[in-house]
Design an enzyme around this catalytic site. Sequence first.
Site, PDB file in Angstrom:
ATOM      1  N   LYS A  31       1.438  -2.264 -16.213  1.00 33.04           N
ATOM      2  CA  LYS A  31       1.977  -3.544 -15.395  1.00 33.04           C
ATOM      3  C   LYS A  31       0.748  -4.459 -15.153  1.00 33.04           C
ATOM      4  O   LYS A  31      -0.117  -4.280 -14.680  1.00 33.04           O
ATOM      5  CB  LYS A  31       2.490  -3.009 -14.102  1.00 33.04           C
ATOM      6  CG  LYS A  31       3.120  -4.250 -13.242  1.00 33.04           C
ATOM      7  CD  LYS A  31       3.791  -3.624 -12.198  1.00 33.04           C
ATOM      8  CE  LYS A  31       2.726  -3.465 -10.654  1.00 33.04           C
ATOM      9  NZ  LYS A  31       2.512  -4.997  -9.905  1.00 33.04           N
ATOM     10  N   ASP A  58       4.394  -8.423 -14.442  1.00 35.84           N
ATOM     11  CA  ASP A  58       5.262  -8.598 -12.936  1.00 35.84           C
ATOM     12  C   ASP A  58       5.080  -9.798 -12.269  1.00 35.84           C
ATOM     13  O   ASP A  58       3.951 -10.034 -11.369  1.00 35.84           O
ATOM     14  CB  ASP A  58       4.664  -7.512 -12.224  1.00 35.84           C
ATOM     15  CG  ASP A  58       5.070  -7.405 -10.647  1.00 35.84           C
ATOM     16  OD1 ASP A  58       6.172  -7.992 -10.454  1.00 35.84           O
ATOM     17  OD2 ASP A  58       4.418  -6.885 -10.000  1.00 35.84           O
ATOM     18  N   LYS A  60       7.599 -11.989 -11.019  1.00 36.17           N
ATOM     19  CA  LYS A  60       8.600 -12.351  -9.903  1.00 36.17           C
ATOM     20  C   LYS A  60       8.943 -13.709  -9.977  1.00 36.17           C
ATOM     21  O   LYS A  60       8.864 -14.450  -8.830  1.00 36.17           O
ATOM     22  CB  LYS A  60       8.090 -11.967  -8.470  1.00 36.17           C
ATOM     23  CG  LYS A  60       7.554 -10.403  -8.336  1.00 36.17           C
ATOM     24  CD  LYS A  60       7.140 -10.039  -6.947  1.00 36.17           C
ATOM     25  CE  LYS A  60       6.932  -8.588  -6.744  1.00 36.17           C
ATOM     26  NZ  LYS A  60       5.668  -8.136  -7.556  1.00 36.17           N
ATOM     27  N   ASP A  63      13.072 -19.651  -9.131  1.00 32.62           N
ATOM     28  CA  ASP A  63      13.245 -21.086  -9.101  1.00 32.62           C
ATOM     29  C   ASP A  63      14.667 -21.466  -9.712  1.00 32.62           C
ATOM     30  O   ASP A  63      15.739 -20.758  -9.625  1.00 32.62           O
ATOM     31  CB  ASP A  63      12.167 -21.342 -10.196  1.00 32.62           C
ATOM     32  CG  ASP A  63      11.617 -22.952  -9.858  1.00 32.62           C
ATOM     33  OD1 ASP A  63      12.528 -23.802  -9.591  1.00 32.62           O
ATOM     34  OD2 ASP A  63      10.310 -23.261 -10.021  1.00 32.62           O
ATOM     35  N   THR A 118       8.961  -4.972   0.137  1.00 33.79           N
ATOM     36  CA  THR A 118       8.748  -4.002   1.021  1.00 33.79           C
ATOM     37  C   THR A 118       8.003  -4.538   2.172  1.00 33.79           C
ATOM     38  O   THR A 118       8.281  -3.987   3.580  1.00 33.79           O
ATOM     39  CB  THR A 118       8.035  -3.020   0.519  1.00 33.79           C
ATOM     40  OG1 THR A 118       7.017  -3.423  -0.264  1.00 33.79           O
ATOM     41  CG2 THR A 118       9.096  -2.011  -0.281  1.00 33.79           C
ATOM     42  N   ARG A 210      -3.301   2.543  -7.618  1.00 39.50           N
ATOM     43  CA  ARG A 210      -4.455   3.370  -7.202  1.00 39.50           C
ATOM     44  C   ARG A 210      -4.900   4.699  -7.443  1.00 39.50           C
ATOM     45  O   ARG A 210      -5.702   5.156  -7.775  1.00 39.50           O
ATOM     46  CB  ARG A 210      -4.942   2.890  -5.671  1.00 39.50           C
ATOM     47  CG  ARG A 210      -5.408   1.400  -5.755  1.00 39.50           C
ATOM     48  CD  ARG A 210      -4.998   0.756  -4.157  1.00 39.50           C
ATOM     49  NE  ARG A 210      -3.679   0.879  -3.875  1.00 39.50           N
ATOM     50  CZ  ARG A 210      -3.283   0.383  -2.666  1.00 39.50           C
ATOM     51  NH1 ARG A 210      -3.921  -0.036  -1.842  1.00 39.50           N
ATOM     52  NH2 ARG A 210      -1.705   0.215  -2.635  1.00 39.50           N
TER      53      ARG A 210
HETATM   54  O1  C5P Z   1      -1.697   1.066  -5.827  1.00 41.27           O
HETATM   55  P1  C5P Z   1      -0.495   1.231  -5.907  1.00 41.27           P
HETATM   56  O2  C5P Z   1       0.045   2.658  -6.495  1.00 41.27           O
HETATM   57  O3  C5P Z   1      -0.122   1.101  -4.379  1.00 41.27           O
HETATM   58  O4  C5P Z   1       0.164   0.069  -6.491  1.00 41.27           O
HETATM   59  C1  C5P Z   1       1.537  -0.132  -6.713  1.00 41.27           C
HETATM   60  C2  C5P Z   1       1.834  -1.225  -7.432  1.00 41.27           C
HETATM   61  O5  C5P Z   1       3.207  -1.737  -7.210  1.00 41.27           O
HETATM   62  C3  C5P Z   1       1.134  -2.548  -7.000  1.00 41.27           C
HETATM   63  O6  C5P Z   1       0.896  -3.422  -8.068  1.00 41.27           O
HETATM   64  C4  C5P Z   1       2.123  -3.337  -5.944  1.00 41.27           C
HETATM   65  O7  C5P Z   1       2.015  -4.691  -5.977  1.00 41.27           O
HETATM   66  C5  C5P Z   1       3.547  -2.927  -6.539  1.00 41.27           C
HETATM   67  N1  C5P Z   1       4.527  -3.087  -5.618  1.00 41.27           N
HETATM   68  C6  C5P Z   1       4.567  -2.167  -4.505  1.00 41.27           C
HETATM   69  N2  C5P Z   1       5.580  -2.105  -3.906  1.00 41.27           N
HETATM   70  C7  C5P Z   1       6.751  -3.105  -4.196  1.00 41.27           C
HETATM   71  C8  C5P Z   1       6.743  -4.017  -5.122  1.00 41.27           C
HETATM   72  C9  C5P Z   1       5.497  -3.986  -5.922  1.00 41.27           C
HETATM   73  O8  C5P Z   1       3.645  -1.529  -4.197  1.00 41.27           O
HETATM   74  N3  C5P Z   1       7.786  -3.163  -3.234  1.00 41.27           N
END
Ligand code: C5P
Length: 235
Positions: A31, A58, A60, A63, A118, A210
């Site tokens: 992603k 990603d 998003k 518009d 979220t 992460r």
């Molecule tokens: O590092 P981590 O596993 O938390 O990364 C989750 C990824 O998913 C990040 O790129 C974050 O921006 C994305 N994301 C999220 N929650 C959402 C939408 C996207 O954590 N509701």
Amino acid sequence: MKDVIIACDFPDRETTLAFLDRFTEEKPFVKIGMELFYAQGPEIVREIKRRGHRIFLDLKLHDIPNTVRRSMAVLSSLDVDMVNLHAAGGKEMMRAALEGLTRKDGTRPLLIAVTQLTSTSQSVMEEELLIEKPLDQVVLHYAKNAADAGLDGVVCSPLEAGKVHEVCGSSFVTVTPGVRFAGGDVGDQVRVTTPAKAGQIGSDYLVMGRPITGAEDPVAAYRRAVKEFRGGTEA
Ligand code: C5P
């Protein structure tokens, strides 16, 4: 096929490519988010694609329909595999996005909707956005709008994946962040699920950042995520 998408939330090209270089045997689905895309432009997408990875871009979009149609056509020409937009833009915008994405040969990337971020709480929705309905109802309603407009799926919590499939159909794709290994560091995610549990609930694609990018051995962490997610049990 259930798959794990690695969120490459890196600030620049060098760090991203050095990370991907560690994967010598497999080519994970990755992603690319706004940070990296805005810093490096479309060339980083082409480079990662040339290396044989599938890409979820990603960005998003949100518009007016005409702008989204034309922008999606540009993204589609980058040969990405999945893109997204905000369902809050409405059905006409979502239909326009699909039109823009569809290539001359009829193929197109998967188009996924963001329902409510979220970071949006019930009180923010009610007091700032004047949406006076329960958050989970709003999320499902937006998912239904996306399905009606012909989109392929939504980004949602793995905990909501089962409900989304119930309302929108089993082939409507659920792309789910908020995943952590059992006993792992939760970080800033609030409601988390393990890859195994997400697999059981019915998530189609895990998005994990992460726990893989920050692992001592990212390749091993990625393999563990795929195995647990597809197998539905913890390793
Ligand atoms: O590092 P981590 O596993 O938390 O990364 C989750 C990824 O998913 C990040 O790129 C974050 O921006 C994305 N994301 C999220 N929650 C959402 C939408 C996207 O954590 N509701």
